[in-house]
Design a protein around this motif. Sequence first.
Motif, PDB file in Angstrom:
ATOM      1  N   SER A  17       0.823  -1.212   0.000  1.00  0.00           N
ATOM      2  CA  SER A  17       0.000   0.000   0.000  1.00  0.00           C
ATOM      3  C   SER A  17       0.855   1.259   0.000  1.00  0.00           C
ATOM      4  O   SER A  17       0.586   2.223   0.715  1.00  0.00           O
ATOM      5  N   GLY A  18       1.909   1.221  -0.780  1.00  0.00           N
ATOM      6  CA  GLY A  18       2.736   2.405  -0.938  1.00  0.00           C
ATOM      7  C   GLY A  18       3.881   2.524   0.029  1.00  0.00           C
ATOM      8  O   GLY A  18       4.560   3.554   0.045  1.00  0.00           O
ATOM      9  N   THR A  19       4.162   1.493   0.836  1.00  0.00           N
ATOM     10  CA  THR A  19       5.263   1.567   1.792  1.00  0.00           C
ATOM     11  C   THR A  19       6.343   0.526   1.526  1.00  0.00           C
ATOM     12  O   THR A  19       7.373   0.528   2.189  1.00  0.00           O
ATOM     13  N   GLY A  20       6.122  -0.374   0.583  1.00  0.00           N
ATOM     14  CA  GLY A  20       7.062  -1.461   0.334  1.00  0.00           C
ATOM     15  C   GLY A  20       8.004  -1.186  -0.822  1.00  0.00           C
ATOM     16  O   GLY A  20       8.183  -0.049  -1.260  1.00  0.00           O
ATOM     17  N   GLN A  21       8.599  -2.257  -1.349  1.00  0.00           N
ATOM     18  CA  GLN A  21       9.529  -2.140  -2.462  1.00  0.00           C
ATOM     19  C   GLN A  21       8.772  -1.994  -3.781  1.00  0.00           C
ATOM     20  O   GLN A  21       7.563  -2.211  -3.868  1.00  0.00           O
ATOM     21  N   LEU A  22       9.517  -1.633  -4.827  1.00  0.00           N
ATOM     22  CA  LEU A  22       8.956  -1.463  -6.146  1.00  0.00           C
ATOM     23  C   LEU A  22       9.038  -2.767  -6.936  1.00  0.00           C
ATOM     24  O   LEU A  22       9.897  -3.611  -6.676  1.00  0.00           O
ATOM     25  N   VAL A  23       8.127  -2.920  -7.888  1.00  0.00           N
ATOM     26  CA  VAL A  23       8.198  -4.022  -8.846  1.00  0.00           C
ATOM     27  C   VAL A  23       8.054  -3.423 -10.237  1.00  0.00           C
ATOM     28  O   VAL A  23       7.411  -2.383 -10.423  1.00  0.00           O
ATOM     29  N   GLY A  24       8.680  -4.070 -11.219  1.00  0.00           N
ATOM     30  CA  GLY A  24       8.632  -3.564 -12.582  1.00  0.00           C
ATOM     31  C   GLY A  24       8.495  -4.682 -13.585  1.00  0.00           C
ATOM     32  O   GLY A  24       8.818  -5.842 -13.303  1.00  0.00           O
ATOM     33  N   SER A  25       8.011  -4.343 -14.781  1.00  0.00           N
ATOM     34  CA  SER A  25       7.923  -5.307 -15.877  1.00  0.00           C
ATOM     35  C   SER A  25       9.155  -5.150 -16.755  1.00  0.00           C
ATOM     36  O   SER A  25       9.449  -4.050 -17.236  1.00  0.00           O
ATOM     37  N   ASP A  26       9.871  -6.238 -16.948  1.00  0.00           N
ATOM     38  CA  ASP A  26      11.140  -6.248 -17.674  1.00  0.00           C
ATOM     39  C   ASP A  26      10.907  -6.804 -19.078  1.00  0.00           C
ATOM     40  O   ASP A  26      10.751  -8.014 -19.266  1.00  0.00           O
ATOM     41  N   ARG A  27      10.873  -5.907 -20.079  1.00  0.00           N
ATOM     42  CA  ARG A  27      10.595  -6.310 -21.452  1.00  0.00           C
ATOM     43  C   ARG A  27      11.712  -7.155 -22.034  1.00  0.00           C
ATOM     44  O   ARG A  27      11.467  -8.083 -22.815  1.00  0.00           O
ATOM     45  N   GLU A  28      12.954  -6.847 -21.683  1.00  0.00           N
ATOM     46  CA  GLU A  28      14.108  -7.540 -22.263  1.00  0.00           C
ATOM     47  C   GLU A  28      14.138  -9.013 -21.885  1.00  0.00           C
ATOM     48  O   GLU A  28      14.501  -9.869 -22.686  1.00  0.00           O
ATOM     49  N   ASN A  29      13.725  -9.315 -20.652  1.00  0.00           N
ATOM     50  CA  ASN A  29      13.850 -10.684 -20.139  1.00  0.00           C
ATOM     51  C   ASN A  29      12.503 -11.362 -19.878  1.00  0.00           C
ATOM     52  O   ASN A  29      12.472 -12.433 -19.282  1.00  0.00           O
ATOM     53  N   ASP A  30      11.383 -10.734 -20.321  1.00  0.00           N
ATOM     54  CA  ASP A  30      10.050 -11.302 -20.119  1.00  0.00           C
ATOM     55  C   ASP A  30       9.849 -11.705 -18.658  1.00  0.00           C
ATOM     56  O   ASP A  30       9.497 -12.846 -18.341  1.00  0.00           O
ATOM     57  N   ALA A  31      10.079 -10.738 -17.780  1.00  0.00           N
ATOM     58  CA  ALA A  31      10.057 -11.047 -16.346  1.00  0.00           C
ATOM     59  C   ALA A  31       9.490  -9.871 -15.561  1.00  0.00           C
ATOM     60  O   ALA A  31       9.426  -8.743 -16.042  1.00  0.00           O
ATOM     61  N   ILE A  32       9.065 -10.174 -14.338  1.00  0.00           N
ATOM     62  CA  ILE A  32       8.745  -9.159 -13.346  1.00  0.00           C
ATOM     63  C   ILE A  32       9.928  -9.087 -12.389  1.00  0.00           C
ATOM     64  O   ILE A  32      10.417 -10.122 -11.915  1.00  0.00           O
ATOM     65  N   VAL A  33      10.406  -7.872 -12.110  1.00  0.00           N
ATOM     66  CA  VAL A  33      11.554  -7.712 -11.224  1.00  0.00           C
ATOM     67  C   VAL A  33      11.143  -6.901 -10.003  1.00  0.00           C
ATOM     68  O   VAL A  33      10.223  -6.077 -10.071  1.00  0.00           O
ATOM     69  N   THR A  34      11.798  -7.147  -8.888  1.00  0.00           N
ATOM     70  CA  THR A  34      11.638  -6.291  -7.709  1.00  0.00           C
ATOM     71  C   THR A  34      12.817  -5.330  -7.674  1.00  0.00           C
ATOM     72  O   THR A  34      13.952  -5.689  -8.018  1.00  0.00           O
ATOM     73  N   ILE A  35      12.537  -4.097  -7.268  1.00  0.00           N
ATOM     74  CA  ILE A  35      13.507  -3.010  -7.329  1.00  0.00           C
ATOM     75  C   ILE A  35      13.617  -2.370  -5.955  1.00  0.00           C
ATOM     76  O   ILE A  35      12.603  -2.026  -5.338  1.00  0.00           O
ATOM     77  N   ASP A  36      14.839  -2.200  -5.483  1.00  0.00           N
ATOM     78  CA  ASP A  36      15.082  -1.549  -4.196  1.00  0.00           C
ATOM     79  C   ASP A  36      14.827  -0.053  -4.361  1.00  0.00           C
ATOM     80  O   ASP A  36      15.533   0.630  -5.104  1.00  0.00           O
ATOM     81  N   ARG A  37      13.836   0.463  -3.665  1.00  0.00           N
ATOM     82  CA  ARG A  37      13.478   1.875  -3.848  1.00  0.00           C
ATOM     83  C   ARG A  37      14.460   2.823  -3.200  1.00  0.00           C
ATOM     84  O   ARG A  37      14.401   4.038  -3.426  1.00  0.00           O
TER      85      ARG A  37
END
Length: 604
Positions: free
Chosen positions: A454-474
Amino acid sequence: MSDENNTFEISRRKTLAALGTIGAASAGAGLGTSAWFSDTETFEGNTITAGELDLKVDWEEHYYDGSSGGEFVSYSEPSEGDNVALPDPEDPQVWVPRDSLGEFMDATALEAFPDPDGDGIQEMEYDQMDGSWTYDPCSMGADTPEDLDPKIANALRTDNGDTYDEEAGEYKPLIALDDVKPGDFGELTFSLHLCDNPGYLWMQAGNVTWWENDTTEPEAEADGETGGSMQNNTDGADIELADAIKTVWWYDARGDNVIQDCGEETLYLTDSVSGSDTSTRLFEVTLTEGNAELVELYEDDTGNFNQTDAIAATLNGDAILFFDKSSHHLGRYDIGSDAFDDLGEVDGATDGIVLAGHSPSGTLWAASQDDDNLYTIDPSGPSMTAMGDTGIDIQGADLVFAADGTMYIWTAATDEAGLYKVDDPASDTTAEPVDEANIGDFTETITGLAIRGSGTGQLVGSDRENDAIVTIDRTDGSIIESYPMQVGDEAYDYDYGDMTSGKFCGEVFHRGTLGGDLAALSSGNGIPLDGNRATPFDEIGGEPASDDRDTFVPGVNHYIGFAWYVPPEVGNEIQTDAVEFDLGFYTEQARHNDGAGMENENEA
């Protein structure tokens, strides 16, 4: 979630603890909690780590005794209007009209930190003749016993009869309530601030002692000796007061002291085929067992959403807004009814709108890769208003808001690729790198961005190059983990699109009775808290796997709400009973630790 389904675990790397006492007076019961703070780290196995770990705390407390705020409340659910059920919507004592909730909170405010003007309400900014300040939790937050004393120089705790005993010349407990009767309830919201480094967090209770009919238990059966503790209660002694008081604990995303539970948080992903007339597909995403499981929810057939590269969930997560960069149309997908509504072409839109996200206040923001500007969108028009230049080269990717109002932007521009933030876009749209060292060199091509917890955790992104979902350290923009996309058992070929999670809501993680809570909190290692709130810890005797539990992010306000209430039907059986306990928050640095915690020192 019942108290029978909760066991918890804890480490004593650092503590903020509150000593709680629940006692009796005349026809009711008295409730009291005193707090002590510690700022001590320990190191296991001669491992010395760089950096620091610091936990700071502030709070606001409310108490309803049947008279305070009485003009705002109903004792049965109103048949009309928007009403908030308190203290727990699943077992309410009273109902308050939503538009009167602020007045009710002011009327029931007991004490707070920081509160230099002594009105019982938190003050984040203060201006008087002797100076002004804006509250900085990492330098001004509470972490020592002296912070509880409202009489010391520059004290930030409320100074009133609830916090200081003039006759005794000493400060009172954090919660100091007398003669609590059936129908009364109280609420305390802690704001936790990890400074410097990410960490795992736990709650724990210890030194639990109770009195049954003025006699200490369980030593009452040993000729009246004193000093009982809950963890030693193996003889089945009846603790009527503790079992009569009901409790609820929750993650409070907004820090507004009420439960706003929107249900389970879900990630959403769109995929649009570049340069084609193939319609956009919307997926629900679950990160599990090392993969990103995609389940299709909707495919648009209106023809106006074939190149949708910007989506944003509403604050309560009930709908997703689509912005199509080709047709400039804005659409709304209702999740519950599986219905889609084309809201029309956005006035003032350009081809380059590829980023979108809702702020915690509900404003829909967007950004254009054509002019690198930020915009706000009014869905009722729909129309778009330019707000200012970001100062960076925006290419694809996305923007998202944290619960504290910070905007995060990921750009895929070759030399500037990485994570940026805008502290207050309404006043200054300039974007700055979260970490200059992690800008410009990425093999991942991030096209969408969302945020957990709910807006307090880490980020996630869609990775087009690797057809993956990644978690990102904010905190530094680095890629933490990668989850290959799959539909069913087949790998999914992802082209481009956007992600969202929306939802700035709370989440209840425990309901029970005070007796059950104390048994669970003081058993084993206590309650582990989850940085993205996605993992329940509800198996008796179980220890959560470290890879299922997220750390808490530093530099973010993390709110924990706790409410207690005595149901009206409770009778005189709780008279003269009392319970005493320690309640604390503990943290250990995420680096070099797996979240399993250390052995409980109380049981060592």
